[in-house]
Structure formats: structure tokens, C-alpha cells
Design a protein around this motif. Structure first.
Motif, PDB file in Angstrom:
ATOM      1  N   GLU A  60      -4.339 -10.282 -13.132  1.00 57.66           N
ATOM      2  CA  GLU A  60      -4.490  -9.356 -12.004  1.00 57.66           C
ATOM      3  C   GLU A  60      -3.289  -8.425 -11.810  1.00 57.66           C
ATOM      4  OE1 GLU A  60      -7.310 -12.501 -11.870  1.00 57.66           O
ATOM      5  OE2 GLU A  60      -5.128 -12.765 -11.746  1.00 57.66           O
ATOM      6  N   LEU A  61      -2.226  -8.606 -12.548  1.00 56.82           N
ATOM      7  CA  LEU A  61      -1.035  -7.767 -12.372  1.00 56.82           C
ATOM      8  C   LEU A  61      -1.303  -6.274 -12.576  1.00 56.82           C
ATOM      9  CD1 LEU A  61       1.683  -9.974 -14.138  1.00 56.82           C
ATOM     10  CD2 LEU A  61       1.427  -9.596 -11.670  1.00 56.82           C
ATOM     11  N   PRO A  62      -1.987  -5.857 -13.660  1.00 51.84           N
ATOM     12  CA  PRO A  62      -2.128  -4.416 -13.885  1.00 51.84           C
ATOM     13  C   PRO A  62      -2.866  -3.659 -12.784  1.00 51.84           C
ATOM     14  CG  PRO A  62      -2.571  -5.599 -15.920  1.00 51.84           C
ATOM     15  CD  PRO A  62      -2.474  -6.628 -14.820  1.00 51.84           C
ATOM     16  N   VAL A  63      -3.951  -4.204 -12.266  1.00 50.14           N
ATOM     17  CA  VAL A  63      -4.706  -3.456 -11.261  1.00 50.14           C
ATOM     18  C   VAL A  63      -3.902  -3.297  -9.972  1.00 50.14           C
ATOM     19  CG1 VAL A  63      -5.999  -5.420 -10.294  1.00 50.14           C
ATOM     20  CG2 VAL A  63      -6.991  -3.109 -10.243  1.00 50.14           C
ATOM     21  N   VAL A  64      -3.158  -4.310  -9.602  1.00 52.91           N
ATOM     22  CA  VAL A  64      -2.336  -4.188  -8.391  1.00 52.91           C
ATOM     23  C   VAL A  64      -1.127  -3.284  -8.664  1.00 52.91           C
ATOM     24  CG1 VAL A  64      -0.945  -5.478  -6.712  1.00 52.91           C
ATOM     25  CG2 VAL A  64      -3.177  -6.353  -7.432  1.00 52.91           C
ATOM     26  N   ALA A  65      -0.558  -3.360  -9.848  1.00 46.44           N
ATOM     27  CA  ALA A  65       0.530  -2.440 -10.204  1.00 46.44           C
ATOM     28  C   ALA A  65       0.044  -0.995 -10.163  1.00 46.44           C
ATOM     29  CB  ALA A  65       1.084  -2.782 -11.587  1.00 46.44           C
ATOM     30  N   SER A  66      -1.174  -0.762 -10.609  1.00 46.45           N
ATOM     31  CA  SER A  66      -1.742   0.587 -10.560  1.00 46.45           C
ATOM     32  C   SER A  66      -1.906   1.067  -9.119  1.00 46.45           C
ATOM     33  CB  SER A  66      -3.089   0.609 -11.287  1.00 46.45           C
ATOM     34  OG  SER A  66      -3.639   1.903 -11.273  1.00 46.45           O
ATOM     35  N   ALA A  67      -2.394   0.186  -8.259  1.00 44.22           N
ATOM     36  CA  ALA A  67      -2.547   0.545  -6.845  1.00 44.22           C
ATOM     37  C   ALA A  67      -1.192   0.878  -6.222  1.00 44.22           C
ATOM     38  CB  ALA A  67      -3.233  -0.591  -6.085  1.00 44.22           C
ATOM     39  N   LEU A  68      -0.178   0.122  -6.567  1.00 48.06           N
ATOM     40  CA  LEU A  68       1.172   0.390  -6.051  1.00 48.06           C
ATOM     41  C   LEU A  68       1.714   1.710  -6.598  1.00 48.06           C
ATOM     42  CD1 LEU A  68       2.513  -3.252  -6.330  1.00 48.06           C
ATOM     43  CD2 LEU A  68       2.238  -1.964  -4.195  1.00 48.06           C
ATOM     44  N   ALA A  69       1.463   1.980  -7.863  1.00 43.25           N
ATOM     45  CA  ALA A  69       1.907   3.250  -8.457  1.00 43.25           C
ATOM     46  C   ALA A  69       1.255   4.422  -7.737  1.00 43.25           C
ATOM     47  CB  ALA A  69       1.586   3.269  -9.948  1.00 43.25           C
ATOM     48  N   GLN A  70      -0.016   4.282  -7.369  1.00 46.58           N
ATOM     49  CA  GLN A  70      -0.710   5.346  -6.650  1.00 46.58           C
ATOM     50  C   GLN A  70      -0.114   5.587  -5.270  1.00 46.58           C
ATOM     51  OE1 GLN A  70      -4.920   4.475  -6.649  1.00 46.58           O
ATOM     52  NE2 GLN A  70      -4.980   4.347  -8.879  1.00 46.58           N
ATOM     53  N   GLN A  71       0.585   4.602  -4.748  1.00 48.78           N
ATOM     54  CA  GLN A  71       1.236   4.745  -3.439  1.00 48.78           C
ATOM     55  C   GLN A  71       2.635   5.351  -3.544  1.00 48.78           C
ATOM     56  OE1 GLN A  71      -0.473   4.351  -0.588  1.00 48.78           O
ATOM     57  NE2 GLN A  71      -2.134   4.058  -2.047  1.00 48.78           N
ATOM     58  N   GLY A  72       3.058   5.706  -4.742  1.00 51.62           N
ATOM     59  CA  GLY A  72       4.309   6.431  -4.911  1.00 51.62           C
ATOM     60  C   GLY A  72       5.549   5.587  -5.157  1.00 51.62           C
ATOM     61  N   TYR A  73       5.384   4.344  -5.529  1.00 54.33           N
ATOM     62  CA  TYR A  73       6.569   3.533  -5.838  1.00 54.33           C
ATOM     63  C   TYR A  73       7.242   4.067  -7.093  1.00 54.33           C
ATOM     64  CZ  TYR A  73       5.564   0.324  -2.135  1.00 54.33           C
ATOM     65  OH  TYR A  73       5.369  -0.204  -0.888  1.00 54.33           O
ATOM     66  N   ASP A  74       8.570   4.058  -7.086  1.00 57.54           N
ATOM     67  CA  ASP A  74       9.348   4.537  -8.233  1.00 57.54           C
ATOM     68  C   ASP A  74       9.468   3.485  -9.320  1.00 57.54           C
ATOM     69  OD1 ASP A  74      10.235   7.110  -7.050  1.00 57.54           O
ATOM     70  OD2 ASP A  74      11.256   5.776  -5.629  1.00 57.54           O
TER      71      ASP A  74
END
Length: 161
Positions: A60-74
């Protein structure tokens, strides 16, 4: 030892970065060590409050990482552990996590620290988890790599803005 040849790097000031840590829940003792290491690295790099999100497992790491990336995390630090068993499940989960996290980094141009342990047995995982008596601290290393990469991406973007 897998850590042989690791670069010696000094902590850099990353107080201006938005950082998220996404951590799997399987193998609690190992994951607690990885998470503590990543948080320690953030502190050493002056990231005061990284957002921590837990997911059920490494898959499940990639899908949540993608969601976080969409929120603008550096920078996003992905932490997980997969221990080899008697079925091909190990290969599928490891491949999916690796490919998925790589895709997140490339699709979103975001630094993703790869803190996924892929071990033959629990002893190997414990030895890399950054716990007392461990030989390595892969949570710390993954966070430090993500932070250094995020700073590099930020410099590149400033150069061309």
C-alpha cells in the motif's frame, strides 16, 4: 554487509521542506525502528514536524505516497519490510512496491526515500532497522536520502524559474 560503501554525508538544513513519512504496519518491531530512524533524520535535518501516515503493508505504500505527492510534499519517505516466505508473494510485493514508488517519484518529480527492507528472514530485518544492536539504520538513511534529493530538486527548479 549491505551498508558497505555508504557515503558519509552531513545533515543539511531542510526546515523549509514539507516532508511526509508513510510507513507499513507489518512486523511492528522492525517498523518502529525504521520509523524512529526516519524521524531522527528529519530532526537532524531541521524538519520539525514530518507528517506520519501508517498503511497496512508495503504493497500500500505507493498509492499513499502518490496521494501525498499530489498534496505538494517535497519529500516522501516510504518505509516497509517484506520477509521472504515459501511462496512468490515476496517477489510480487517487492516488485510492486519498488515499481510503484519509482513511478511516484518520476510522475510527480518528488523525492521518494526508499526505506523498504527486502530480507530473507527476520534477523536480517532487525539488523537493518536501526534498533539497539542493529548494524544499520535504513529508516534514517532513506529519510536523509529523500531530504538531500528534495533539496537538489528545489535548487534545479529555482535555477529555471
Amino acid at each position: 554487509m549491505s551498508g558497505a560503501g555508504a557515503p558519509k554525508t552531513a545533515a543539511v538544513d531542510c526546515h523549509d521542506l514539507r516532508v511526509a513519512i508513510v510507513a507499513a504496519s507489518w512486523h511492528e518491531q522492525v517498523m518502529d525502528g525504521l520509523l524512529a530512524g526516519a524521524q531522527r533524520a528529519c530532526g537532524d535535518h531541521r524538519v520539525e514536524a514530518p507528517v506520519v501516515t501508517r498503511v497496512p503493508g508495503t504493497f500500500e505504500l505507493p498509492v499513499v505516497a502518490s496521494a501525498l505527492a499530489q498534496q505538494g510534499y517535497d519529500a516522501i519517505v516510504a518505509l516497509g519490510v517484506v520477509i521472504r516466505g515459501g511462496t512468490p508473494h515476496f517477489d510480487y510485493v517487492c516488485g510492486a512496491a519498488t515499481d510503484g514508488l519509482t513511478r511516484v517519484a518520476l510522475d510527480h518529480t518528488v523525492a521518494v526515500g526508499f526505506g523498504v527492507l527486502t530480507c530473507d528472514d527476520e534477523a536480517q530485518a532487525l539488523d537493518r532497522a536501526g534498533l539497539p544492536g542493529s548494524q544499520e539504520d535504513k529508516g534514517y538513511e532513506a529519510a536523509a536520502a529523500a531530504l538531500a534529493t528534495a533539496q537538489t530538486i528545489k535548487r534545479i527548479k529555482r535555477r529555471f524559474d
